[in-house]
Motif scaffolding. Structure first.
Motif, PDB file in Angstrom:
ATOM      1  N   CYS A 215       0.914  -1.214  -0.051  1.00 55.35           N
ATOM      2  CA  CYS A 215       0.073  -0.096  -0.089  1.00 55.35           C
ATOM      3  C   CYS A 215       0.834   1.209  -0.234  1.00 55.35           C
ATOM      4  CB  CYS A 215      -0.981  -0.015   1.351  1.00 55.35           C
ATOM      5  SG  CYS A 215      -1.810   1.595   1.428  1.00 55.35           S
ATOM      6  N   MET A 217      -0.494   4.496   0.082  1.00 57.68           N
ATOM      7  CA  MET A 217      -1.415   5.447   0.979  1.00 57.68           C
ATOM      8  C   MET A 217      -1.787   6.436   0.062  1.00 57.68           C
ATOM      9  SD  MET A 217      -2.043   4.900   3.960  1.00 57.68           S
ATOM     10  CE  MET A 217      -2.174   6.281   5.094  1.00 57.68           C
ATOM     11  N   CYS A 218      -2.180   6.051  -1.437  1.00 58.69           N
ATOM     12  CA  CYS A 218      -2.633   6.938  -2.237  1.00 58.69           C
ATOM     13  C   CYS A 218      -4.101   7.253  -1.982  1.00 58.69           C
ATOM     14  CB  CYS A 218      -2.575   6.611  -3.530  1.00 58.69           C
ATOM     15  SG  CYS A 218      -3.707   5.041  -3.770  1.00 58.69           S
ATOM     16  N   ASN A 220      -6.816   6.345  -3.043  1.00 53.69           N
ATOM     17  CA  ASN A 220      -7.800   5.861  -4.031  1.00 53.69           C
ATOM     18  C   ASN A 220      -9.168   5.158  -3.396  1.00 53.69           C
ATOM     19  OD1 ASN A 220      -6.159   7.423  -5.888  1.00 53.69           O
ATOM     20  ND2 ASN A 220      -5.695   5.711  -6.973  1.00 53.69           N
ATOM     21  N   PHE A 266      -5.039   3.915   9.023  1.00 55.16           N
ATOM     22  CA  PHE A 266      -6.033   4.411   7.629  1.00 55.16           C
ATOM     23  C   PHE A 266      -6.908   3.068   7.454  1.00 55.16           C
ATOM     24  CE2 PHE A 266      -6.399   4.262   3.129  1.00 55.16           C
ATOM     25  CZ  PHE A 266      -7.427   5.375   3.045  1.00 55.16           C
ATOM     26  N   HIS A 267      -6.559   2.147   7.058  1.00 51.76           N
ATOM     27  CA  HIS A 267      -7.317   0.965   6.719  1.00 51.76           C
ATOM     28  C   HIS A 267      -8.220   0.442   7.660  1.00 51.76           C
ATOM     29  CE1 HIS A 267      -5.790   0.680   2.842  1.00 51.76           C
ATOM     30  NE2 HIS A 267      -4.361   0.479   3.383  1.00 51.76           N
ATOM     31  N   ALA A 287     -10.039   0.621  -7.658  1.00 53.04           N
ATOM     32  CA  ALA A 287      -9.177   1.926  -7.646  1.00 53.04           C
ATOM     33  C   ALA A 287      -7.960   1.812  -7.165  1.00 53.04           C
ATOM     34  CB  ALA A 287      -9.896   3.030  -6.974  1.00 53.04           C
ATOM     35  N   CYS A 288      -7.560   0.619  -6.505  1.00 54.35           N
ATOM     36  CA  CYS A 288      -6.226   0.495  -6.190  1.00 54.35           C
ATOM     37  C   CYS A 288      -5.245   0.172  -7.189  1.00 54.35           C
ATOM     38  CB  CYS A 288      -6.263  -0.866  -5.124  1.00 54.35           C
ATOM     39  SG  CYS A 288      -4.724  -0.818  -4.353  1.00 54.35           S
ATOM     40  N   GLN A 290      -2.123  -0.875  -6.529  1.00 49.44           N
ATOM     41  CA  GLN A 290      -1.282  -1.867  -6.172  1.00 49.44           C
ATOM     42  C   GLN A 290      -2.012  -3.204  -5.801  1.00 49.44           C
ATOM     43  OE1 GLN A 290       1.204  -0.038  -6.691  1.00 49.44           O
ATOM     44  NE2 GLN A 290       2.245  -0.626  -4.677  1.00 49.44           N
TER      45      GLN A 290
HETATM   46  S1  SF4 Z   1      -5.729   2.396  -3.004  1.00 52.55           S
HETATM   47 FE1  SF4 Z   1      -4.403   0.715  -2.741  1.00 52.55          FE
HETATM   48  S2  SF4 Z   1      -2.457   1.573  -2.471  1.00 52.55           S
HETATM   49 FE2  SF4 Z   1      -3.987   3.455  -2.546  1.00 52.55          FE
HETATM   50  S3  SF4 Z   1      -4.214   3.657  -0.057  1.00 52.55           S
HETATM   51 FE3  SF4 Z   1      -5.720   2.335  -0.734  1.00 52.55          FE
HETATM   52  S4  SF4 Z   1      -5.035   0.382  -0.569  1.00 52.55           S
HETATM   53 FE4  SF4 Z   1      -3.376   1.598  -0.356  1.00 52.55          FE
END
Ligand code: SF4
Ligand code: SF4
Ligand code: SF4
Length: 336
Positions: A215, A217-218, A220, A266-267, A287-288, A290
């Protein structure tokens, strides 16, 4: 239950009739040269598509903070999009007064990141297509409600290939009244069945850390989640990260440390915030950048929590969200 059988062209005719009023809009799908996308139609529909077999976003995202009076919007969307709208209404993010929501049977979708070559766009062919390969998004393969049974009305496909429009509320009845034909009993058997129960989600922190290690931390996932709506999100800016003296205090208190990024915070906070309203649409995962399996966590956690309260997000306008109701006599087993 009664509904109207839809013939070729009936839906487009009805939408055009609805759009004759200059204060009316339709949010649905439009076929373009680059695929099918969400479209707000005004005045009339062109290249209208009832379904979209490619999932990019959850259309309810566009509806947050609709409070305008006197502009009536007809939603023609997937069940997970209508369910997210229902939740946003309960969270006072959308006035229901001027919205009419019609959910459409959904055979499942592929990710917008996947190849769409040779993919049929018709619902009856799509069902066969998905049963012959594993291209369906994981979120769709474990979807809790693929049937057009939520909102003010639904569009459903029967097993012989007929299309039905069924009213669930007075608003739905209004839309159905502009479609030609008489109400008749709908068939019992439809193309899309009730979803099967999925296994209860359970995971350990080691797997969580491994899944989320990439991750960046974008955020999205937060930005594209239809029910993650706070304007003033605690994760805007970097106030949640210790820095300056607070960082030095942390280092002197706990010793050498990796630079904090607040990833778990965050998560886990986001998971907690959307756990009662998540509709399992997988827009976060879509949207991720990664490729993190977010739906597994968000859908998994939310369905376990919703199950504790016999709640299902977006199923009904009348079912209150558990955390906005207080019952003294509940969750006895969780007491100390
Ligand atoms: S979209 Fe993916 S990379 Fe971006 S904060 Fe969420 S989990 Fe992390
Ligand atoms: S999550 Fe369900 S309703 Fe949403 S696109 Fe997938 S199958 Fe359709
Ligand atoms: S958390 Fe993910 S799966 Fe749940 S509603 Fe938001 S975008 Fe959809």
């Amino acid at each position: 239950m009664k509904g109207k059988k839809i013939r070729n062209g009936d839906i487009e005719n009805a939408l055009n009739k609805f759009l004759k009023d200059e204060h009316h809009l339709v949010l649905g799908f439009k076929k373009g040269t680059d695929g099918i996308h969400h479209q707000v139609f005004k005045g009339g529909v062109d290249n209208y598509s009832l379904i979209n077999h490619v999932f990019g976003t959850n259309g309810a995202l566009y509806l947050r903070r609709i409070f305008s009076k006197g502009i009536e919007v007809l939603l023609m969307m997937r069940p997970c999009e209508i369910r997210a709208y229902v939740e946003l209404h309960k969270l006072t993010q959308i006035e229901r007064e001027d919205i009419i929501a019609i959910s459409i049977d959904c055979p499942g979708t592929v990710s917008s990141k996947e190849s769409k070559n040779n993919m049929p766009a018709e619902i009856d062919q799509l069902k066969g297509y998905f049963s012959s390969n594993n291209s369906m998004r994981w979120a769709c393969s474990v979807c809790r409600e693929k049937r057009g049974v939520v909102g003010d009305g639904g569009i459903r496909f029967d097993k012989t290939g007929n299309l039905w429009i069924i009213p669930y509320t007075e608003k739905g009845e209004r839309i159905i009244s502009i479609i030609e034909g008489e109400l008749e009993e709908i068939p019992h058997e439809m193309l899309i069945d009730r979803s099967k129960e999925t296994e209860k989600f359970q995971v350990d922190m080691e797997t969580f850390n491994k899944d989320f290690e990439k991750c960046i931390m974008c955020m999205n996932c937060r930005d594209m989640c239809p029910v993650c709506y706070c304007l003033d999100c605690v994760f805007n800016g970097d106030e949640y990260l210790p820095k300056g003296d607070a960082l030095l205090n942390k280092v002197f208190r706990t010793g050498s440390t990796t630079m904090p990024r607040g990833k778990d915070l965050f998560h886990l906070i986001r998971m907690y915030h959307v756990s009662q309203t998540c509709v399992g649409c997988g827009a976060c995962e879509e949207a991720c950048p990664q490729g993190i399996p977010l739906t597994k966590y968000f859908k998994g956690v939310s369905e376990r929590l919703q199950g504790l309260f016999s709640y299902m997000s977006g199923r009904s306008f009348d079912e209150p969200i558990p955390y906005i109701t207080f019952l003294e006599d509940e969750l006895k087993e969780a007491e100390d």
